[in-house]
Design an enzyme around this catalytic site. Structure first.
Site, PDB file in Angstrom:
ATOM      1  N   ARG A  26       9.247 -90.268  34.381  1.00 50.05           N
ATOM      2  CA  ARG A  26      10.231 -89.629  33.498  1.00 50.05           C
ATOM      3  C   ARG A  26      11.570 -89.599  34.228  1.00 50.05           C
ATOM      4  O   ARG A  26      11.739 -88.817  35.174  1.00 50.05           O
ATOM      5  CB  ARG A  26       9.815 -88.191  33.142  1.00 50.05           C
ATOM      6  N   ASP A  51      16.635 -80.085  31.785  1.00 51.60           N
ATOM      7  CA  ASP A  51      15.935 -81.082  32.590  1.00 51.60           C
ATOM      8  C   ASP A  51      16.785 -81.551  33.766  1.00 51.60           C
ATOM      9  O   ASP A  51      16.239 -82.007  34.762  1.00 51.60           O
ATOM     10  CB  ASP A  51      15.536 -82.268  31.723  1.00 51.60           C
ATOM     11  N   GLY A 101       7.863 -80.826  30.457  1.00 51.83           N
ATOM     12  CA  GLY A 101       8.717 -79.746  30.927  1.00 51.83           C
ATOM     13  C   GLY A 101       9.064 -80.014  32.381  1.00 51.83           C
ATOM     14  O   GLY A 101       8.172 -80.264  33.209  1.00 51.83           O
ATOM     15  N   ALA A 102      10.353 -79.972  32.704  1.00 54.75           N
ATOM     16  CA  ALA A 102      10.809 -80.419  34.025  1.00 54.75           C
ATOM     17  C   ALA A 102      10.095 -79.733  35.196  1.00 54.75           C
ATOM     18  O   ALA A 102       9.597 -80.409  36.099  1.00 54.75           O
ATOM     19  CB  ALA A 102      12.322 -80.232  34.134  1.00 54.75           C
TER      20      ALA A 102
END
Length: 354
Positions: free
Chosen positions: A95, A245, A53-54
């Site tokens: 990420r 995101d 989760g961002a």
């Protein structure tokens, strides 16, 4: 990594010079918490989806730099700064799509790049980094609650809300972005049901969103990703609410793979498609979604989910983890300072200026 003692569930917290995380890979089967004591351990946890989760990734990375400072054995300011830069680069490689990661790392790096701080002792630098990481976490939780407050006005009475992936407390410091709107709507008595897409291949909807909402006694029904079109056609979806995101300057939205399909379906069926995210997710350096890097993850998450192989050996797999929904399919973008609507280049710019 080592196990942490369990009390009331949490996504992440700083305690006794370590970062503690719930291991999201094992939910809902069991709640297991890890204590991370190095920046490398934090980077590995982000890569392996222990934390995801961002906003939560950004918070975790900030604490990773605190750990880098505390574990550095360098004896002079320049080598200490080099250690921190190496850890920052390591965390930045984990990420590529979630911009909150880079936003948090940049904010933390301002502390050791401020020449005025080098006139003070190393303990001051470490304390400043910890205070900044704690502030990023506090701001994230506050932002989520404000997103819920602004988003609740978008929810009709007795709403049946479709979500995708998990944009809840597990994806943030708590409360959530898309699920922050859901929680606010539930508190306001406006929510009939949450329909949670299972979200292949990691099943964030089936495993994580359903787990969160069940614990909060919020009505939730899990559907497979392929069922959304049918339920929209039969009039069983009133609104789609998802997280993000990264959001480009023009309002294009990168989110978990499958979101673009929902946006197309929602437009075809005349259903509002809303995005909930903090301003730190808006990347004004990206003119459009075409510039957003899309992470490609490994074969095993598709071919062998949770350790069980479901594909014949040797069959190729594509695994883009995110897709981009064009701005013209997005009805509203909810942030902690208000709601942006088309044209997004104007409305997002106005929100960023607040």
């Amino acid at each position: 990594m080592e196990n942490a003692p369990i009390d009331q569930w949490f996504t992440l917290r700083w305690r006794d010079d370590a970062l503690e995380l719930i291991d999201q890979r094992f939910l809902p089967r069991r709640e297991e918490y890890l204590r991370l004591k190095t920046a490398d351990a934090v980077a590995e946890a982000i890569e392996k989806l222990v934390v995801r989760g961002a906003p939560a990734i950004g918070c975790a990375a900030a604490f990773g730099l605190v750990l880098a400072a505390k574990r550095s054995e360098s004896l002079n300011p320049e080598s200490f700064k080099k250690d921190l830069e190496l850890s920052r680069k390591r965390l930045a490689q984990t990420r590529p799509t979630a911009v909150n990661l880079f936003w948090a790392l940049e904010r933390m790096s301002l502390i050791w790049n401020d020449k005025a701080n080098w006139n003070l002792d190393r303990e001051f630098i470490e304390e400043s980094l910890l205070n900044e990481a704690l502030e990023i976490q506090r701001e994230d939780l506050d932002s989520c609650r404000k997103i819920g407050m602004h988003g609740v006005d978008l929810i009709p009475s007795s709403a049946r809300v479709l979500t995708h992936c998990n944009a809840g407390g597990l994806a943030t410091s708590g409360y959530g972005t898309a699920l922050g709107v859901v929680r606010a709507a539930h508190s306001a008595g406006k929510l009939q049901m949450v329909l949670a897409d299972e979200t292949r291949p990691f099943l964030q909807g089936a495993r994580l969103t359903a787990w969160e909402l069940q614990r909060d006694a919020i009505p939730v029904t899990v559907i497979t990703d392929g069922m959304a079109a049918h339920l929209m056609k039969t009039g069983e979806v009133d609104l789609v609410v998802v997280g993000a995101d990264r959001i480009a300057k023009n309002g294009d939205v990168a989110n978990k793979i499958g979101t673009y399909g929902l946006a197309v379906l929602a437009r075809h069926h005349g259903i509002p498609m809303c995005v909930a995210a903090p301003r730190s997710t808006i990347d004004v350096k990206m003119a459009t979604g075409a510039e957003i890097p899309i992470e490609e993850r490994g074969r095993n998450e598709v071919a062998s989910p949770f350790g069980e192989t479901i594909l014949p050996d040797g069959v190729a797999v594509r695994h883009p983890a995110f897709d981009v929904s064009p701005a013209d399919l997005i009805s509203a973008i909810v942030t902690e300072v208000g709601v942006a609507r088309p044209p997004y280049e104007d409305s997002l710019e106005a929100l960023m200026a607040k």
